[in-house]
Design an enzyme around this catalytic site. Sequence first.
Site, short mmCIF file in Angstrom:
data_model
loop_
_atom_site.label_atom_id
_atom_site.label_comp_id
_atom_site.label_asym_id
_atom_site.label_seq_id
_atom_site.Cartn_x
_atom_site.Cartn_y
_atom_site.Cartn_z
N GLY A 165 40.43 44.44 41.54
CA GLY A 165 40.48 45.83 41.97
C GLY A 165 39.87 46.04 43.34
N ASP A 166 38.58 45.78 43.46
CA ASP A 166 37.87 46.03 44.71
C ASP A 166 38.45 45.24 45.88
OD1 ASP A 166 36.12 47.82 43.63
OD2 ASP A 166 34.40 46.48 43.58
N PHE A 167 38.67 43.96 45.66
CA PHE A 167 39.00 43.10 46.80
C PHE A 167 40.51 42.88 46.99
CE2 PHE A 167 34.59 41.87 45.75
CZ PHE A 167 34.01 42.34 46.93
#
Length: 404
Positions: A165-167
């Site tokens: 998700g974040d990266f």
Amino acid sequence: MAHQPPLTGLKVLEFAGLAPGPFAGLLLADAGASVLRIDRAVPGKTHTVGASPPISGDMLTRHKSSIAVDLKSPGGIAFIKELARHADIVIDPFRPGVLEKLGLGPDVLCAANPRLIFGRMTGFRRDGKYKDMAGHDINYLAAAGVLDLLGRKGERPTPPWNILGDFAGGGATLFQGVLLAVIARERTGKGQVVEANMVDGSSYLATYPRFALKTPFGDRGRGENLLDTGCPYYDTYETRDGKYMSVGALEPQFFKVLMQGLGLAGQGWEERRHDSECWPELRRVIDGAFKGKTRTEWEAVFDGTDACCVPVLSYHEMEGSAEREGDQRPPVTLRDTPLFAVRQDASDVSHGQGAGVEGGGYVGSPLAAGEGGEETLQQWFKWSKGREFDVQRGGLVWTGKSKL
């Protein structure tokens, strides 16, 4: 001879934030862009001679510099506006409306600089059900439908750190959008707003498994399919010394080599491998075989073969190991314009170019608020303290008239 990295000359303003925004900035910086992080001013600490400025928890800082600005002061706001008039890219990591309330939204900054690319990162969709809610990687994967795909049969969905998700779905997707806008600007002469969110980004990455849900390839439920640990020849197995081997012998010719290496050839598994009714028994047989040798012994069996069987390595054992190919490299090799190197002894374009970074990609690089930023302003615009800007309460403020 290698030429400068591909994004050399681009000026990026990165408002300090959490992982996705800084990762987008890191990708830009590794490719040669000059990235200036905008941190919170701390009176008596930042841009103050003899003081020790605070260091944030952001570890994604290599090749970046920082300035500290009080975004609640008119002088600080004026300084950011003047910076944005001459920048190429802005990275906004905040929840919707934060920069708008400060008078630094894209309607203001892009009007003053039509070539500006304004990159915005949110977790949930800006127009979705959860748009006003806080969240983290696990929540965005959950809302995207991706988390439901991950995990073993009969167990809870398993979040994969914050990689997806974040990266991947966040920072890397924003980076892709910014690059697309850079390309479009070459044609139109104008910048634009680039909006990325981790729900759509992670869902896009899951396009193939989502399609597979409606085919025999992936319609059996979480943990029961070919590529989600349901299949015994696409999984990990423990060895005698408590370490693990990875197995991905999907094709018949590879499966045959795997069976030979495990000492299981001639038992009919080659003919029955597609029969899912036989998978539990096959898993027990493979599991028992792997527990008969150490990981090192299995490496001696499978190295150099087409069994699709390699050890599960940890970063602890890879760090500093040439044998384990533990040197960290750029994600892509550009033969003529390589990205900056991560390792400190780069000797080939596949390693990148330049001196590399301390820690070789295994240790984050702390960046103090205000560190190197005044030097960057001098390099970018020939601005200097006492002329174009000054320091008030630990933050830079605009005092001059731009001659650019």
